[in-house]
Design an enzyme around this catalytic site. Structure first.
Site, PDB file in Angstrom:
ATOM      1  N   GLY A   9       0.868  -1.175   0.000  1.00 21.23           N
ATOM      2  CA  GLY A   9       0.000   0.000   0.000  1.00 21.23           C
ATOM      3  C   GLY A   9       0.901   1.219   0.000  1.00 21.23           C
ATOM      4  O   GLY A   9       1.366   1.657   1.051  1.00 21.23           O
ATOM      5  N   MET A  13       1.188   7.798   2.657  1.00 23.38           N
ATOM      6  CA  MET A  13       1.590   7.371   4.009  1.00 23.38           C
ATOM      7  C   MET A  13       2.485   6.132   3.946  1.00 23.38           C
ATOM      8  O   MET A  13       3.522   6.071   4.618  1.00 23.38           O
ATOM      9  CB  MET A  13       0.357   7.073   4.882  1.00 23.38           C
ATOM     10  CG  MET A  13      -0.395   8.295   5.358  1.00 23.38           C
ATOM     11  SD  MET A  13       0.575   9.399   6.411  1.00 23.38           S
ATOM     12  CE  MET A  13       0.661   8.445   7.935  1.00 23.38           C
ATOM     13  N   ASN A  32       2.618  -2.876  -4.017  1.00 21.64           N
ATOM     14  CA  ASN A  32       1.350  -2.167  -4.161  1.00 21.64           C
ATOM     15  C   ASN A  32       0.499  -2.912  -5.177  1.00 21.64           C
ATOM     16  O   ASN A  32       1.030  -3.502  -6.113  1.00 21.64           O
ATOM     17  CB  ASN A  32       1.613  -0.733  -4.644  1.00 21.64           C
ATOM     18  CG  ASN A  32       0.379   0.139  -4.548  1.00 21.64           C
ATOM     19  OD1 ASN A  32      -0.109   0.397  -3.456  1.00 21.64           O
ATOM     20  ND2 ASN A  32      -0.142   0.559  -5.686  1.00 21.64           N
ATOM     21  N   ALA A  76      -8.385   2.517   5.512  1.00 22.14           N
ATOM     22  CA  ALA A  76      -9.029   1.734   6.576  1.00 22.14           C
ATOM     23  C   ALA A  76     -10.400   1.247   6.125  1.00 22.14           C
ATOM     24  O   ALA A  76     -11.119   1.953   5.425  1.00 22.14           O
ATOM     25  CB  ALA A  76      -9.158   2.588   7.839  1.00 22.14           C
ATOM     26  N   ASN A 102      -5.779   3.892   9.747  1.00 18.72           N
ATOM     27  CA  ASN A 102      -6.581   4.479  10.817  1.00 18.72           C
ATOM     28  C   ASN A 102      -7.787   3.602  11.123  1.00 18.72           C
ATOM     29  O   ASN A 102      -8.925   4.012  10.968  1.00 18.72           O
ATOM     30  CB  ASN A 102      -7.047   5.867  10.388  1.00 18.72           C
ATOM     31  CG  ASN A 102      -6.451   6.940  11.275  1.00 18.72           C
ATOM     32  OD1 ASN A 102      -6.165   6.694  12.447  1.00 18.72           O
ATOM     33  ND2 ASN A 102      -6.259   8.111  10.720  1.00 18.72           N
ATOM     34  N   SER A 128       0.669   8.689  14.089  1.00 20.26           N
ATOM     35  CA  SER A 128       0.248  10.086  14.055  1.00 20.26           C
ATOM     36  C   SER A 128       1.375  10.981  13.568  1.00 20.26           C
ATOM     37  O   SER A 128       2.547  10.720  13.819  1.00 20.26           O
ATOM     38  CB  SER A 128      -0.196  10.548  15.439  1.00 20.26           C
ATOM     39  OG  SER A 128      -0.540  11.918  15.383  1.00 20.26           O
ATOM     40  N   GLY A 129       0.998  12.032  12.891  1.00 19.37           N
ATOM     41  CA  GLY A 129       1.989  12.987  12.421  1.00 19.37           C
ATOM     42  C   GLY A 129       1.839  13.289  10.940  1.00 19.37           C
ATOM     43  O   GLY A 129       2.601  14.067  10.373  1.00 19.37           O
ATOM     44  N   LYS A 183      -4.723   5.842  19.743  1.00 18.79           N
ATOM     45  CA  LYS A 183      -4.639   6.782  18.616  1.00 18.79           C
ATOM     46  C   LYS A 183      -5.966   7.529  18.450  1.00 18.79           C
ATOM     47  O   LYS A 183      -5.984   8.734  18.172  1.00 18.79           O
ATOM     48  CB  LYS A 183      -4.295   6.023  17.323  1.00 18.79           C
ATOM     49  CG  LYS A 183      -4.400   6.839  16.035  1.00 18.79           C
ATOM     50  CD  LYS A 183      -3.453   8.025  16.046  1.00 18.79           C
ATOM     51  CE  LYS A 183      -3.287   8.715  14.703  1.00 18.79           C
ATOM     52  NZ  LYS A 183      -4.454   8.956  13.914  1.00 18.79           N
ATOM     53  N   HIS A 186      -6.162  10.097  21.079  1.00 26.70           N
ATOM     54  CA  HIS A 186      -5.253  11.173  20.648  1.00 26.70           C
ATOM     55  C   HIS A 186      -5.995  12.133  19.716  1.00 26.70           C
ATOM     56  O   HIS A 186      -5.927  13.353  19.875  1.00 26.70           O
ATOM     57  CB  HIS A 186      -4.023  10.584  19.946  1.00 26.70           C
ATOM     58  CG  HIS A 186      -3.241  11.575  19.131  1.00 26.70           C
ATOM     59  ND1 HIS A 186      -3.668  12.027  17.899  1.00 26.70           N
ATOM     60  CD2 HIS A 186      -2.087  12.235  19.380  1.00 26.70           C
ATOM     61  CE1 HIS A 186      -2.795  12.905  17.434  1.00 26.70           C
ATOM     62  NE2 HIS A 186      -1.831  13.049  18.308  1.00 26.70           N
ATOM     63  N   ASN A 187      -6.688  11.590  18.762  1.00 24.04           N
ATOM     64  CA  ASN A 187      -7.397  12.450  17.806  1.00 24.04           C
ATOM     65  C   ASN A 187      -8.527  13.226  18.470  1.00 24.04           C
ATOM     66  O   ASN A 187      -8.769  14.387  18.127  1.00 24.04           O
ATOM     67  CB  ASN A 187      -7.931  11.626  16.638  1.00 24.04           C
ATOM     68  CG  ASN A 187      -6.839  11.228  15.676  1.00 24.04           C
ATOM     69  OD1 ASN A 187      -5.709  10.997  16.088  1.00 24.04           O
ATOM     70  ND2 ASN A 187      -7.145  11.138  14.405  1.00 24.04           N
ATOM     71  N   GLU A 190      -6.976  16.006  20.160  1.00 27.64           N
ATOM     72  CA  GLU A 190      -6.587  16.965  19.112  1.00 27.64           C
ATOM     73  C   GLU A 190      -7.780  17.856  18.741  1.00 27.64           C
ATOM     74  O   GLU A 190      -7.636  19.082  18.620  1.00 27.64           O
ATOM     75  CB  GLU A 190      -6.093  16.169  17.899  1.00 27.64           C
ATOM     76  CG  GLU A 190      -5.800  16.966  16.654  1.00 27.64           C
ATOM     77  CD  GLU A 190      -5.515  16.021  15.479  1.00 27.64           C
ATOM     78  OE1 GLU A 190      -4.738  15.072  15.654  1.00 27.64           O
ATOM     79  OE2 GLU A 190      -6.089  16.247  14.387  1.00 27.64           O
TER      80      GLU A 190
HETATM   81  P1  2AM Z   1      -3.679   1.115  -5.616  1.00 27.30           P
HETATM   82  O1  2AM Z   1      -2.512   2.022  -5.850  1.00 27.30           O
HETATM   83  O2  2AM Z   1      -3.582  -0.146  -6.388  1.00 27.30           O
HETATM   84  O3  2AM Z   1      -5.011   1.798  -5.790  1.00 27.30           O
HETATM   85  C1  2AM Z   1      -4.513   3.891  -0.879  1.00 27.30           C
HETATM   86  O4  2AM Z   1      -5.706   3.798  -1.558  1.00 27.30           O
HETATM   87  C2  2AM Z   1      -3.652   2.680  -1.095  1.00 27.30           C
HETATM   88  O5  2AM Z   1      -4.394   1.494  -0.767  1.00 27.30           O
HETATM   89  C3  2AM Z   1      -3.189   2.489  -2.531  1.00 27.30           C
HETATM   90  O6  2AM Z   1      -1.871   2.039  -2.459  1.00 27.30           O
HETATM   91  C4  2AM Z   1      -4.131   1.446  -3.064  1.00 27.30           C
HETATM   92  O7  2AM Z   1      -3.604   0.658  -4.107  1.00 27.30           O
HETATM   93  C5  2AM Z   1      -4.333   0.588  -1.858  1.00 27.30           C
HETATM   94  N1  2AM Z   1      -5.574  -0.184  -1.898  1.00 27.30           N
HETATM   95  C6  2AM Z   1      -6.828   0.300  -1.794  1.00 27.30           C
HETATM   96  N2  2AM Z   1      -7.719  -0.694  -1.836  1.00 27.30           N
HETATM   97  C7  2AM Z   1      -7.027  -1.836  -1.970  1.00 27.30           C
HETATM   98  C8  2AM Z   1      -7.383  -3.207  -2.060  1.00 27.30           C
HETATM   99  N3  2AM Z   1      -8.689  -3.588  -2.004  1.00 27.30           N
HETATM  100  N4  2AM Z   1      -6.404  -4.106  -2.207  1.00 27.30           N
HETATM  101  C9  2AM Z   1      -5.118  -3.723  -2.258  1.00 27.30           C
HETATM  102  N5  2AM Z   1      -4.715  -2.452  -2.179  1.00 27.30           N
HETATM  103  C10 2AM Z   1      -5.649  -1.514  -2.027  1.00 27.30           C
END
Ligand code: 2AM
Length: 478
Positions: A9, A13, A32, A76, A102, A128-129, A183, A186-187, A190
């Protein structure tokens, strides 16, 4: 495999955390769903350290040394479950899956349990940050088994922010959802901090008659004292900023509708479930919500009320000093409430969270970082069982010294029609807790009257009911 840790991913972040690991000398496997992001990371930042770019899940898992440490940095929610399901079958007993997103702590508890049954450690990590923190040192709140922390902690210590005394801002918060819970709180804190600062600004503007530039100066001065914090610092920056298009203060051209991504709401929802009075955090969430009700506000504009009365220069300066006192006292209350919630969560779920350690890892890297947190750490280190921060000797003395000004500010705000839900709720909490008797006794009487809900007495054990519809004699209700 040779990679010490893997990150899957690679949105901003995940990418920044991977770079942070690599910059600190750790070989990082990166992956990724869409491989172009993996290639872009290595193309753009490959010279910062040692990356192993992986195109497939199998390749990624094979790149990791054992026990495997596999960090998931996706949005998330469902995506996290999808990624867990994709990788879990490829892992072996003792491997560690880390969720740095998150997540809601309840989801983390569910995932931890499911993976534990498959022999895999699951660590929910609050990070966080923001983007900057992820790259240069975040505050890190991991929750999971002690064994997983042994294998993971030293790596997290390498990338965490450093407190002023040099210690890394990471600690084993507790089992399963403890990290994401902390966390979340924390938020919430915040949100409360931001609301209190906003109220201070509003009072300096409306009552003291200060310009945004002047308020920026005031905040800069405050930032050299006990309110020294990241949020006060950036507030001064925002207030000093001039809009390029209009030449007006930036704060005057921004639409006054605050948004939220929802972690403050989670804090309050969870607090309601746990029965913890986090009134300052709740008021902060409600203040954002109220600001967003454009139609309601429009139709209410012009409702009768006083306007602020102008103060002369000397009175304005005196008032500004009072606002600093009110802000500081209210801030102590917000943190008192937030730490109460941490304790309540810890007791409910058996986490044994050390509040002093939590304060210590919030000293740097995160949005609420502040000199103040060192005082909280000290308070808990001095008395680990401290029931409430308000009863700490130092905070107690500081509130004693601040309270006349605090009351004056809240009274002035009420008199002049300036909304200060944060300051007011904090003061009400303080006065309620210190009261000898609360009108809750009357509430109990009412409940007994209309619903025979019974009450307890101050002078005898047992539950009682008064025959309100009869001769009003009292009967034992056990
Ligand atoms: P991507 O670049 O292939 O879209 C933020 O969206 C991150 O989460 C990205 O790196 C995205 O990959 C990844 N992501 C979102 N949904 C996902 C999923 N169902 N399976 C794998 N990666 C996912």
């Amino acid at each position: 495999g040779t990679a010490r840790i893997g990150v899957t991913g690679l949105a901003v972040m995940g990418r920044n955390l991977a770079r942070n690991f690599a910059r600190n000398g750790l070989t990082v496997a990166v992956h990724n769903r869409t491989a172009s992001r993996t290639r872009a990371l290595v193309d753009d930042f490959g010279d910062e350290g040692s990356f192993v770019a992986c195109e497939s899940a199998e390749e990624f898992v094979a790149a990791l040394e054992r026990p495997r440490r596999l960090m998931i940095m996706v949005k998330a929610g469902d995506a996290t479950d999808a990624v867990i399901e994709e990788f879990a079958p490829l892992l072996e007993e003792g491997d560690i899956v880390i969720d740095g997103g998150n997540a809601h702590f309840a989801d983390t508890r569910r995932r931890e349990k499911a993976l534990r049954e498959r022999g895999i450690h699951f660590v929910g990590v609050g990070v966080s940050g923001g983007e900057e923190g992820a790259l240069n040192g975040p505050s890190i709140m991991p929750g999971g088994s002690a064994a997983s922390y042994e294998a993971l902690g030293p790596l997290l210590e390498r990338i965490a922010a450093r407190a002023p005394d040099g210690t890394p801002c990471v600690t084993h918060v507790g089992p399963d959802g403890a990290g994401h819970f902390v966390k979340m709180v924390h938020n919430g804190i915040e949100y409360a901090d931001m609301q209190l600062i906003a109220e201070a600004y509003h009072l300096l503007r409306a009552v003291a008659g200060y310009s945004p530039a002047r308020i920026a100066e005031t905040f800069r001065t405050w930032n050299t004292g006990r309110l020294d914090s990241y949020l006060i610092e950036i507030t001064a920056e925002v207030l000093a900023h001039t809009d390029a298009a209009t030449g007006e203060p930036f704060v005057d051209v921004v639409a006054d509708r605050a948004e939220q991504k929802g972690t403050g709401r989670w804090t309050v929802q969870t607090a309601l479930d746990l029965g913890v009075p986090v009134s300052g955090i709740a008021e902060a969430v409600f203040a954002r919500s109220l600001s967003g009700h454009a139609e309601l506000r429009e139709s209410s504009r012009g409702l009768p009320g006083p306007g602020p009365a102008a103060l002369d220069e000397e009175a304005a300066a005196r008032f500004a000093d009072r606002v600093e006192q009110a802000l500081y006292a209210s801030k102590i209350v917000s943190y008192t409430q937030g730490f109460h919630q941490v304790r309540a969560g810890s007791e409910e779920y058996g986490w044994e969270v050390d509040p002093g350690a939590v304060a210590a890892i919030w000293r740097a890297g995160c949005i609420i970082r502040a000199a103040f947190l060192d005082r909280i750490r000290e308070a808990y280190d001095t008395r680990p069982g401290l029931p409430s921060l308000l009863t700490d000797k130092l905070f107690r003395e500081e509130i004693a010294a601040a309270q006349d000004d605090w009351r004056e500010v809240v009274a002035t705000a009420a008199r002049q029609g300036v909304p200060t839900p944060g300051f007011s709720a904090a003061l009400a909490y303080y006065d309620a807790l210190r009261a000898d008797r609360l009108p809750a006794a009357l509430t109990q009487g009412q409940r007994d009257f209309f619903g025979a809900h019974t009450y307890r007495r101050t002078d005898r054990e047992g539950a009682f009911h008064t025959l309100w519809a009869g001769d009003r004699s009292e009967v034992a209700a056990d």
